[in-house]
Design a protein around this motif. Structure first.
Motif, PDB file in Angstrom:
ATOM      1  N   ARG A 167       0.824  -1.209   0.000  1.00  0.00           N
ATOM      2  CA  ARG A 167       0.000   0.000   0.000  1.00  0.00           C
ATOM      3  C   ARG A 167       0.863   1.266   0.000  1.00  0.00           C
ATOM      4  O   ARG A 167       0.456   2.299   0.498  1.00  0.00           O
ATOM      5  CB  ARG A 167      -0.929  -0.013   1.212  1.00  0.00           C
ATOM      6  CG  ARG A 167      -1.826  -1.249   1.260  1.00  0.00           C
ATOM      7  CD  ARG A 167      -2.674  -1.301   2.511  1.00  0.00           C
ATOM      8  NE  ARG A 167      -3.722  -0.288   2.504  1.00  0.00           N
ATOM      9  CZ  ARG A 167      -4.595  -0.101   3.493  1.00  0.00           C
ATOM     10  NH1 ARG A 167      -4.532  -0.872   4.572  1.00  0.00           N
ATOM     11  NH2 ARG A 167      -5.509   0.830   3.414  1.00  0.00           N
ATOM     12  N   GLY A 168       2.037   1.168  -0.571  1.00  0.00           N
ATOM     13  CA  GLY A 168       2.973   2.283  -0.576  1.00  0.00           C
ATOM     14  C   GLY A 168       2.442   3.527  -1.273  1.00  0.00           C
ATOM     15  O   GLY A 168       1.789   3.432  -2.306  1.00  0.00           O
ATOM     16  N   MET A 169       2.757   4.673  -0.679  1.00  0.00           N
ATOM     17  CA  MET A 169       2.378   5.975  -1.241  1.00  0.00           C
ATOM     18  C   MET A 169       3.665   6.741  -1.566  1.00  0.00           C
ATOM     19  O   MET A 169       4.257   7.382  -0.682  1.00  0.00           O
ATOM     20  CB  MET A 169       1.521   6.751  -0.239  1.00  0.00           C
ATOM     21  CG  MET A 169       0.178   6.086   0.053  1.00  0.00           C
ATOM     22  SD  MET A 169      -0.754   6.898   1.387  1.00  0.00           S
ATOM     23  CE  MET A 169       0.094   6.216   2.827  1.00  0.00           C
ATOM     24  N   PRO A 170       4.125   6.682  -2.804  1.00  0.00           N
ATOM     25  CA  PRO A 170       5.398   7.330  -3.162  1.00  0.00           C
ATOM     26  C   PRO A 170       5.432   8.816  -2.828  1.00  0.00           C
ATOM     27  O   PRO A 170       6.478   9.335  -2.419  1.00  0.00           O
ATOM     28  CB  PRO A 170       5.499   7.085  -4.666  1.00  0.00           C
ATOM     29  CG  PRO A 170       4.656   5.872  -4.914  1.00  0.00           C
ATOM     30  CD  PRO A 170       3.535   5.966  -3.935  1.00  0.00           C
ATOM     31  N   TYR A 236       4.463   1.142   2.750  1.00  0.00           N
ATOM     32  CA  TYR A 236       5.181   0.129   1.978  1.00  0.00           C
ATOM     33  C   TYR A 236       5.286  -1.226   2.682  1.00  0.00           C
ATOM     34  O   TYR A 236       5.606  -2.229   2.028  1.00  0.00           O
ATOM     35  CB  TYR A 236       6.589   0.635   1.638  1.00  0.00           C
ATOM     36  CG  TYR A 236       6.599   1.677   0.549  1.00  0.00           C
ATOM     37  CD1 TYR A 236       6.678   1.316  -0.788  1.00  0.00           C
ATOM     38  CD2 TYR A 236       6.515   3.035   0.857  1.00  0.00           C
ATOM     39  CE1 TYR A 236       6.676   2.270  -1.788  1.00  0.00           C
ATOM     40  CE2 TYR A 236       6.515   4.003  -0.131  1.00  0.00           C
ATOM     41  CZ  TYR A 236       6.594   3.617  -1.460  1.00  0.00           C
ATOM     42  OH  TYR A 236       6.588   4.579  -2.452  1.00  0.00           O
ATOM     43  N   LEU A 237       5.044  -1.276   3.970  1.00  0.00           N
ATOM     44  CA  LEU A 237       5.181  -2.528   4.708  1.00  0.00           C
ATOM     45  C   LEU A 237       3.845  -3.227   4.953  1.00  0.00           C
ATOM     46  O   LEU A 237       3.797  -4.262   5.608  1.00  0.00           O
ATOM     47  CB  LEU A 237       5.908  -2.274   6.029  1.00  0.00           C
ATOM     48  CG  LEU A 237       7.322  -1.694   5.874  1.00  0.00           C
ATOM     49  CD1 LEU A 237       7.964  -1.463   7.231  1.00  0.00           C
ATOM     50  CD2 LEU A 237       8.193  -2.594   5.014  1.00  0.00           C
ATOM     51  N   PHE A 238       2.773  -2.679   4.392  1.00  0.00           N
ATOM     52  CA  PHE A 238       1.445  -3.268   4.511  1.00  0.00           C
ATOM     53  C   PHE A 238       1.112  -4.022   3.229  1.00  0.00           C
ATOM     54  O   PHE A 238       1.089  -3.437   2.149  1.00  0.00           O
ATOM     55  CB  PHE A 238       0.392  -2.188   4.769  1.00  0.00           C
ATOM     56  CG  PHE A 238       0.483  -1.535   6.110  1.00  0.00           C
ATOM     57  CD1 PHE A 238      -0.274  -1.992   7.177  1.00  0.00           C
ATOM     58  CD2 PHE A 238       1.340  -0.449   6.313  1.00  0.00           C
ATOM     59  CE1 PHE A 238      -0.182  -1.382   8.421  1.00  0.00           C
ATOM     60  CE2 PHE A 238       1.436   0.164   7.553  1.00  0.00           C
ATOM     61  CZ  PHE A 238       0.675  -0.306   8.613  1.00  0.00           C
ATOM     62  N   SER A 239       0.841  -5.302   3.343  1.00  0.00           N
ATOM     63  CA  SER A 239       0.533  -6.132   2.181  1.00  0.00           C
ATOM     64  C   SER A 239      -0.939  -5.999   1.790  1.00  0.00           C
ATOM     65  O   SER A 239      -1.828  -6.022   2.650  1.00  0.00           O
ATOM     66  CB  SER A 239       0.835  -7.599   2.482  1.00  0.00           C
ATOM     67  OG  SER A 239       2.209  -7.795   2.707  1.00  0.00           O
ATOM     68  N   LYS A 240      -1.196  -5.905   0.497  1.00  0.00           N
ATOM     69  CA  LYS A 240      -2.568  -5.825   0.015  1.00  0.00           C
ATOM     70  C   LYS A 240      -3.300  -7.162   0.120  1.00  0.00           C
ATOM     71  O   LYS A 240      -4.531  -7.204   0.036  1.00  0.00           O
ATOM     72  CB  LYS A 240      -2.583  -5.350  -1.439  1.00  0.00           C
ATOM     73  CG  LYS A 240      -2.194  -3.897  -1.641  1.00  0.00           C
ATOM     74  CD  LYS A 240      -2.312  -3.522  -3.107  1.00  0.00           C
ATOM     75  CE  LYS A 240      -1.975  -2.060  -3.354  1.00  0.00           C
ATOM     76  NZ  LYS A 240      -2.082  -1.700  -4.786  1.00  0.00           N
ATOM     77  N   ASP A 241      -2.544  -8.244   0.305  1.00  0.00           N
ATOM     78  CA  ASP A 241      -3.162  -9.573   0.358  1.00  0.00           C
ATOM     79  C   ASP A 241      -3.067 -10.199   1.745  1.00  0.00           C
ATOM     80  O   ASP A 241      -3.076 -11.427   1.884  1.00  0.00           O
ATOM     81  CB  ASP A 241      -2.512 -10.493  -0.682  1.00  0.00           C
ATOM     82  CG  ASP A 241      -0.998 -10.638  -0.478  1.00  0.00           C
ATOM     83  OD1 ASP A 241      -0.429  -9.881   0.334  1.00  0.00           O
ATOM     84  OD2 ASP A 241      -0.395 -11.504  -1.146  1.00  0.00           O
TER      85      ASP A 241
END
Length: 320
Positions: A167-170, A236-241
């Motif tokens: 779930r990264g937000m650049p 960035y460390l949160f998985s979408k799945d």
């Protein structure tokens, strides 16, 4: 005491306090694909090893599992890991990802296997439960049982994307990395008052653990301390799945969570409640029940482990 090497980019303006190891015992610094990681060990030479993994936020370290480390060191080999970017592990300025965290768990398990061949019992806190679940799916034979304490991934917005990813937000990562204010923002997030504020949300109470608060302040005032947390804050460390990871596990799983504080949304746990390999307990506590109710916590965990002893009777011993 073990001092962290000085990050030259920060050296001119910061007199860093000495950081002792977060738990008692022997420390091994392991060279891994995730960089140097610190692994702490204690306890007898024989028995099924227990690996403890701290959470991910702005202030974590193996201190978060200290009550369990000290308790189980009296009866079995116990290990605690500082994940990349935290505690006594490598805090270099690089991209911190789910893969780096999962690979660090694999490296720790491989190191443990050198002294204790066979599968380990593993327990993780909060977001690190997602890393542990992924590690167990990648190398199922390395793990005997899994314990998830206040796991993320069951909250309101279901993370069940079969395509995976994070779930990264650049844009947020770029904003946090602007040199003009990058260190200043982190200093605000990790002042003693800010850390206490977030710990109160974690515990769901004004009553927090003093030692945890003190160590959280020290560990966030080390060279490079902001790098990994900024990847956490940026998603960035949160998985979408994450939900799908939990759903696919075939290991015996113990899940425990509290009812106080900011981390009490487990509306999607019904996805795993019906699985025979999952056991779920709810404590009248915040997100760290092992600090608030250590005796009740370890009794419940020991009961879970006893139910899943192998036929040869290799159940983890309990501490009287």
């Amino acid at each position: 005491m073990n001092d962290i090497a000085l990050d030259r980019s920060d050296a001119p303006t910061h007199p860093y306090p000495t950081l002792s190891d977060p738990v008692p015992g022997k420390r091994a610094d392991i060279a891994s694909p995730s960089g140097r990681i610190a692994l702490y060990s204690a306890g007898p030479a024989t028995g099924v090893p227990l690996l403890l993994i701290h959470s991910i936020n702005a202030t974590p370290s193996a201190y978060e599992v200290k009550p369990l480390f000290e308790h189980y060191a009296g009866a079995r080999p116990v290990y605690a890991l500082d994940l990349p970017g935290f505690g006594q592990s490598d805090r270099s300025d690089r991209a911190y990802s789910v893969k780096i965290m999962v690979d660090a768990i694999h490296a720790a398990v491989a190191e443990i296997a050198r002294a204790h061949p066979g599968a380990v019992d593993a327990l993780a806190l909060s977001l690190s439960c997602e890393f542990l679940a992924r590690a167990a799916l990648e190398r199922p034979d390395a793990f005997r049982t899994l314990a998830f304490v206040s796991p993320t991934g069951f909250e309101k917005v279901a993370r069940d994307d079969p395509q995976g990813g994070n779930r990264g937000m650049p844009w947020l990562r770029a904003a946090l990395n602007v040199p003009l204010w990058s260190r200043g923002v982190f200093n605000l997030l990790t002042s003693r008052s800010s850390i206490r504020y977030f710990l109160e949300k974690t515990f769901g109470s004004k009553t927090i653990d003093q030692g945890l608060w003190d160590y959280a302040y020290l560990t966030t005032h080390q060279p490079g301390a902001r790098h990994a947390p900024y990847y956490f804050v940026s998603g960035y460390l949160f998985s979408k799945d994450a939900l799908l990871l939990y759903h696919r596990l075939s290991h015996p799983v113990w899940m425990i969570h509290g009812v106080r504080g900011d981390f009490v949304d487990y509306r999607h746990k019904s996805l795993v409640e019906r699985h025979a390999n999952w056991s779920i307990d709810v404590f009248q506590s915040g997100a760290f029940p092992h600090f608030e109710m250590p005796d009740a916590f370890t009794r419940a965990y020991d009961g879970f482990l006893a139910r899943h002893a192998d036929p040869a009777g290799a159940a983890a011993p309990t501490v009287e």
